[in-house]
Structures are given as structure tokens and as C-alpha cells.
Scaffold this motif. Structure first.
Motif, PDB file in Angstrom:
ATOM      1  N   CYS A  67      -5.420 -79.023 -12.112  1.00 25.43           N
ATOM      2  CA  CYS A  67      -4.605 -77.827 -11.844  1.00 25.43           C
ATOM      3  C   CYS A  67      -3.111 -78.161 -11.943  1.00 25.43           C
ATOM      4  O   CYS A  67      -2.640 -79.105 -11.303  1.00 25.43           O
ATOM      5  CB  CYS A  67      -4.934 -77.322 -10.444  1.00 25.43           C
ATOM      6  SG  CYS A  67      -3.785 -76.093  -9.835  1.00 25.43           S
ATOM      7  N   CYS A  91     -10.605 -76.729 -11.707  1.00 28.13           N
ATOM      8  CA  CYS A  91      -9.397 -77.034 -10.916  1.00 28.13           C
ATOM      9  C   CYS A  91      -8.977 -78.501 -10.990  1.00 28.13           C
ATOM     10  O   CYS A  91      -7.949 -78.878 -10.425  1.00 28.13           O
ATOM     11  CB  CYS A  91      -9.638 -76.700  -9.449  1.00 28.13           C
ATOM     12  SG  CYS A  91     -10.005 -74.976  -9.130  1.00 28.13           S
ATOM     13  N   LYS A 146     -10.123 -67.451  -9.506  1.00 28.93           N
ATOM     14  CA  LYS A 146     -11.430 -68.108  -9.597  1.00 28.93           C
ATOM     15  C   LYS A 146     -12.314 -67.658  -8.437  1.00 28.93           C
ATOM     16  O   LYS A 146     -13.408 -68.148  -8.250  1.00 28.93           O
ATOM     17  CB  LYS A 146     -11.263 -69.636  -9.531  1.00 28.93           C
ATOM     18  CG  LYS A 146     -10.758 -70.268 -10.814  1.00 28.93           C
ATOM     19  CD  LYS A 146     -10.807 -71.778 -10.706  1.00 28.93           C
ATOM     20  CE  LYS A 146     -10.617 -72.436 -12.067  1.00 28.93           C
ATOM     21  NZ  LYS A 146      -9.300 -72.194 -12.653  1.00 28.93           N
ATOM     22  N   ARG A 147     -11.797 -66.726  -7.639  1.00 27.88           N
ATOM     23  CA  ARG A 147     -12.506 -66.296  -6.424  1.00 27.88           C
ATOM     24  C   ARG A 147     -12.884 -64.819  -6.512  1.00 27.88           C
ATOM     25  O   ARG A 147     -12.744 -64.083  -5.543  1.00 27.88           O
ATOM     26  CB  ARG A 147     -11.597 -66.536  -5.206  1.00 27.88           C
ATOM     27  CG  ARG A 147     -11.321 -68.005  -4.928  1.00 27.88           C
ATOM     28  CD  ARG A 147     -10.163 -68.152  -3.933  1.00 27.88           C
ATOM     29  NE  ARG A 147     -10.019 -69.490  -3.395  1.00 27.88           N
ATOM     30  CZ  ARG A 147      -9.370 -70.489  -3.988  1.00 27.88           C
ATOM     31  NH1 ARG A 147      -8.818 -70.300  -5.192  1.00 27.88           N
ATOM     32  NH2 ARG A 147      -9.283 -71.683  -3.415  1.00 27.88           N
ATOM     33  N   ILE A 196      -0.634 -76.698 -10.729  1.00 34.19           N
ATOM     34  CA  ILE A 196       0.109 -76.513  -9.475  1.00 34.19           C
ATOM     35  C   ILE A 196      -0.005 -77.788  -8.626  1.00 34.19           C
ATOM     36  O   ILE A 196       0.988 -78.301  -8.115  1.00 34.19           O
ATOM     37  CB  ILE A 196      -0.437 -75.294  -8.710  1.00 34.19           C
ATOM     38  CG1 ILE A 196      -0.272 -74.034  -9.548  1.00 34.19           C
ATOM     39  CG2 ILE A 196       0.259 -75.133  -7.355  1.00 34.19           C
ATOM     40  CD1 ILE A 196      -1.096 -72.853  -9.090  1.00 34.19           C
ATOM     41  N   HIS A 197      -1.214 -78.300  -8.525  1.00 26.40           N
ATOM     42  CA  HIS A 197      -1.410 -79.549  -7.784  1.00 26.40           C
ATOM     43  C   HIS A 197      -0.608 -80.685  -8.419  1.00 26.40           C
ATOM     44  O   HIS A 197       0.006 -81.490  -7.713  1.00 26.40           O
ATOM     45  CB  HIS A 197      -2.905 -79.925  -7.754  1.00 26.40           C
ATOM     46  CG  HIS A 197      -3.675 -79.170  -6.709  1.00 26.40           C
ATOM     47  ND1 HIS A 197      -3.968 -79.694  -5.472  1.00 26.40           N
ATOM     48  CD2 HIS A 197      -4.195 -77.926  -6.723  1.00 26.40           C
ATOM     49  CE1 HIS A 197      -4.650 -78.805  -4.762  1.00 26.40           C
ATOM     50  NE2 HIS A 197      -4.805 -77.727  -5.499  1.00 26.40           N
ATOM     51  N   SER A 207      -0.537 -70.019  -7.121  1.00 21.13           N
ATOM     52  CA  SER A 207      -1.678 -69.977  -6.218  1.00 21.13           C
ATOM     53  C   SER A 207      -2.816 -69.249  -6.923  1.00 21.13           C
ATOM     54  O   SER A 207      -2.766 -69.028  -8.133  1.00 21.13           O
ATOM     55  CB  SER A 207      -1.288 -69.221  -4.929  1.00 21.13           C
ATOM     56  OG  SER A 207      -2.349 -69.232  -4.009  1.00 21.13           O
ATOM     57  N   ASP A 208      -3.854 -68.915  -6.155  1.00 22.50           N
ATOM     58  CA  ASP A 208      -4.893 -67.985  -6.598  1.00 22.50           C
ATOM     59  C   ASP A 208      -4.673 -66.733  -5.749  1.00 22.50           C
ATOM     60  O   ASP A 208      -4.613 -66.832  -4.518  1.00 22.50           O
ATOM     61  CB  ASP A 208      -6.278 -68.609  -6.331  1.00 22.50           C
ATOM     62  CG  ASP A 208      -7.434 -67.739  -6.797  1.00 22.50           C
ATOM     63  OD1 ASP A 208      -7.375 -66.504  -6.612  1.00 22.50           O
ATOM     64  OD2 ASP A 208      -8.412 -68.298  -7.329  1.00 22.50           O
ATOM     65  N   CYS A 232      -2.755 -73.784  -2.935  1.00 18.80           N
ATOM     66  CA  CYS A 232      -4.128 -73.407  -3.221  1.00 18.80           C
ATOM     67  C   CYS A 232      -5.032 -74.618  -2.957  1.00 18.80           C
ATOM     68  O   CYS A 232      -4.536 -75.743  -2.844  1.00 18.80           O
ATOM     69  CB  CYS A 232      -4.261 -72.978  -4.687  1.00 18.80           C
ATOM     70  SG  CYS A 232      -5.800 -72.124  -5.056  1.00 18.80           S
ATOM     71  N   HIS A 233      -6.322 -74.361  -2.826  1.00 23.60           N
ATOM     72  CA  HIS A 233      -7.302 -75.451  -2.711  1.00 23.60           C
ATOM     73  C   HIS A 233      -8.123 -75.506  -3.983  1.00 23.60           C
ATOM     74  O   HIS A 233      -8.466 -74.463  -4.534  1.00 23.60           O
ATOM     75  CB  HIS A 233      -8.273 -75.201  -1.561  1.00 23.60           C
ATOM     76  CG  HIS A 233      -7.606 -74.813  -0.291  1.00 23.60           C
ATOM     77  ND1 HIS A 233      -6.866 -75.697   0.444  1.00 23.60           N
ATOM     78  CD2 HIS A 233      -7.553 -73.635   0.356  1.00 23.60           C
ATOM     79  CE1 HIS A 233      -6.397 -75.074   1.507  1.00 23.60           C
ATOM     80  NE2 HIS A 233      -6.787 -73.818   1.470  1.00 23.60           N
ATOM     81  N   ARG A 234      -8.487 -76.713  -4.384  1.00 20.13           N
ATOM     82  CA  ARG A 234      -9.401 -76.806  -5.528  1.00 20.13           C
ATOM     83  C   ARG A 234     -10.701 -76.100  -5.174  1.00 20.13           C
ATOM     84  O   ARG A 234     -11.191 -76.206  -4.050  1.00 20.13           O
ATOM     85  CB  ARG A 234      -9.627 -78.274  -5.898  1.00 20.13           C
ATOM     86  CG  ARG A 234      -8.417 -78.885  -6.583  1.00 20.13           C
ATOM     87  CD  ARG A 234      -8.738 -80.231  -7.216  1.00 20.13           C
ATOM     88  NE  ARG A 234      -7.640 -80.675  -8.064  1.00 20.13           N
ATOM     89  CZ  ARG A 234      -6.606 -81.402  -7.632  1.00 20.13           C
ATOM     90  NH1 ARG A 234      -6.534 -81.761  -6.356  1.00 20.13           N
ATOM     91  NH2 ARG A 234      -5.641 -81.749  -8.470  1.00 20.13           N
ATOM     92  N   TYR A 235     -11.240 -75.379  -6.147  1.00 21.35           N
ATOM     93  CA  TYR A 235     -12.346 -74.467  -5.850  1.00 21.35           C
ATOM     94  C   TYR A 235     -13.558 -74.701  -6.741  1.00 21.35           C
ATOM     95  O   TYR A 235     -14.679 -74.448  -6.342  1.00 21.35           O
ATOM     96  CB  TYR A 235     -11.823 -73.037  -6.026  1.00 21.35           C
ATOM     97  CG  TYR A 235     -12.647 -71.967  -5.373  1.00 21.35           C
ATOM     98  CD1 TYR A 235     -12.799 -71.943  -3.984  1.00 21.35           C
ATOM     99  CD2 TYR A 235     -13.259 -70.974  -6.123  1.00 21.35           C
ATOM    100  CE1 TYR A 235     -13.545 -70.947  -3.371  1.00 21.35           C
ATOM    101  CE2 TYR A 235     -14.004 -69.980  -5.518  1.00 21.35           C
ATOM    102  CZ  TYR A 235     -14.144 -69.970  -4.136  1.00 21.35           C
ATOM    103  OH  TYR A 235     -14.887 -68.983  -3.535  1.00 21.35           O
TER     104      TYR A 235
HETATM  105  S1  SF4 Z   1      -4.514 -72.414  -8.461  1.00 22.65           S
HETATM  106 FE1  SF4 Z   1      -6.378 -72.026  -9.617  1.00 22.65          FE
HETATM  107  S2  SF4 Z   1      -6.726 -73.947 -10.764  1.00 22.65           S
HETATM  108 FE2  SF4 Z   1      -5.297 -74.419  -9.110  1.00 22.65          FE
HETATM  109  S3  SF4 Z   1      -6.559 -75.139  -7.416  1.00 22.65           S
HETATM  110 FE3  SF4 Z   1      -6.242 -72.922  -7.124  1.00 22.65          FE
HETATM  111  S4  SF4 Z   1      -7.993 -71.957  -8.083  1.00 22.65           S
HETATM  112 FE4  SF4 Z   1      -7.904 -74.046  -8.831  1.00 22.65          FE
END
Ligand code: SF4
Length: 235
Positions: free
Chosen positions: A20, A17, A99-100, A22-23, A68-69, A10-13
Motif C-alpha cells: 500500500c 494491501c 476494499k470494505r 500510504i503505508h 485511507s479507505d 488505514c489498516h491492511r485488509y
Molecule cells: S488504504 Fe487501501 S490499500 Fe492501503 S491498507 Fe487501506 S485498504 Fe489497504
């Protein structure tokens, strides 16, 4: 309960985030989170055993896309297949966060209608600005089951006007050594909003840095959820 991650990355949005999980997890393993990769187990809910039964047992809640998102841009070509899988497995209930939410309408499958009975969509917000952008969009969408996830909660947020068709509001703080503080007053305030609208409320986790009655506490990650439960303020 089951987990289905059809892709990862995923990308920070937005502001929420910053830390996050996951990151952070990927960074420890040297994985580039910004690469969106389709999973080998993409079709996990419809995989079958030799005897023809589904491997994923019927009647479960399935957490979808927790690596992910679900509405991340790079997954546009794969998502319709996921919706078809959710439709096929109408004996399971699927829940995803995003978040999208402004991308939802363009991502809906052709047969979505006024929503699938077995899908809950959770719109994530972190501050008033994101709430005021995302929730008016969310409230107009044809979705049968809607939740709002306010985690990490970064400030006092007023969402009462958006709660009419929302089943549950989940609130939580941020988990990180450098996390932004969560003030318990903000939690109680949003709880009152839910009470007035008779919307379920779930205080899911404290923040690493947690302020109560003006005093700031640092809480170890392993206790963040249990400490929130101890407050006994869910309904
Ligand atoms: S998974 Fe969610 S919190 Fe993590 S970067 Fe993507 S949108 Fe942001």
C-alpha cells in the motif's frame, strides 16, 4: 480535479494491501498508518473565501479519501458528516475507493435512497477470491455510479458476470521493488470481458514486474502509467 482527504491512516485488509502506497509513504516519514486521524481540513469542500464563495471550485471531480479507505472502521463517527458535505456540494462529483464494500450498507446515510447522483463508488479487487466475495455485494447496493478497480491485479480474474451496472473497470499492476508480477494476458482478458459487456476499460498502470508474451520486464515507477497508456487499449 481536486483531492479531499478528511482523515488519514488505514489498516491492511487483504492481499492487495501488501505494498500500500500510504503505508510506504508513512513509513518513510515515521508516521504510524494504523492510527486513523481526522484531518484539519476535514470540511475542505465547504470551506469558503471571505467573499462567501466556496474555495473548491464548482464542476470538479473530487478524489475522496486517498490517504485511507473511506469505509475504514475508525471513521464511522465522521463519515455521515462527509455524506452531508457531498450532498451540500451537489455541484461537485465525488469518487472514493474501498476494499470494505461489505461495510457500505451500514455506513450509508439515512437519506441515501438509491444513491446520490454526484458520488461514484469504486470497489477494489485484487484476485478471484476477493472478486467473488465483494462484487456480488457491490452489485446489489443502491449506488448510482459504480466502478471496479482491479489494482494491483494479482492473477487472471473473471468479473464478467458482475459488470451489468458498472461504468468503468480500472486495471493496474503493483508498484514496488518486490511487487508481484502483472501478466499482460490477464489485462487483455479482463478487457475482453468489458468489451462484451460494453463497460469502459482503463489500463491505468503497468506493474513494476510486468510479463508480456512470456518475457518479464522491470519498469521504473515513473514510467508505470505512461507505459500503460502506450498500449492504447482503453475505451
Ligand atoms: S488504504 Fe487501501 S490499500 Fe492501503 S491498507 Fe487501506 S485498504 Fe489497504
Amino acid at each position: 480535479m481536486a483531492v479531499w482527504n478528511p482523515w488519514r491512516g488505514c489498516h491492511r485488509y487483504s492481499e492487495g494491501c501488501k505494498y500500500c502506497y500510504i503505508h510506504k509513504g508513512d513509513a518513510k516519514r515515521g508516521v504510524d498508518t494504523n492510527q486513523i486521524v481526522r484531518a484539519e481540513n476535514f470540511d475542505a469542500p465547504i470551506q469558503k473565501k471571505k467573499n462567501g464563495e466556496y474555495k473548491m471550485k464548482s464542476g470538479q471531480l473530487v478524489f475522496l479519501c486517498f490517504t485511507s479507505d473511506f469505509l475504514v472502521e475508525e471513521a464511522d463517527e465522521w463519515r455521515k458528516e462527509c455524506f452531508a458535505i457531498m450532498k451540500e456540494r451537489s455541484d461537485l462529483h465525488f469518487l472514493f475507493l474501498t476494499k470494505r464494500i461489505e461495510r457500505f450498507e451500514a455506513c450509508m446515510p439515512d437519506d441515501w435512497g438509491d444513491g446520490y447522483d454526484n458520488v461514484t463508488v469504486s470497489c477494489t479487487i485484487e484476485n478471484q477470491e476477493r472478486a467473488d466475495f465483494r462484487l456480488p455485494i457491490f452489485s446489489k447496493l443502491p449506488i448510482k455510479h459504480k466502478n471496479i478497480v482491479c489494482q494491483p491485479m494479482l492473477e487472471r480474474i473473471n468479473i464478467e458476470q458482475y459488470l451489468d451496472d458498472v461504468e468503468c473497470v480500472v486495471v493496474g499492476g503493483e508498484s514496488d521493488r518486490n511487487a508481484r508480477v502483472l501478466d499482460y494476458d490477464w489485462v487483455l482478458d479482463i478487457r475482453e470481458q468489458c468489451k462484451r459487456k460494453q463497460t469502459h476499460f482503463d489500463f491505468r498502470q503497468c506493474g513494476t514486474h510486468f510479463r508480456k508474451d512470456g518475457t518479464e520486464y522491470t519498469i521504473a515507477t515513473r514510467y508505470l502509467c505512461s507505459q500503460a497508456r502506450k498500449a492504447e487499449i482503453n475505451f
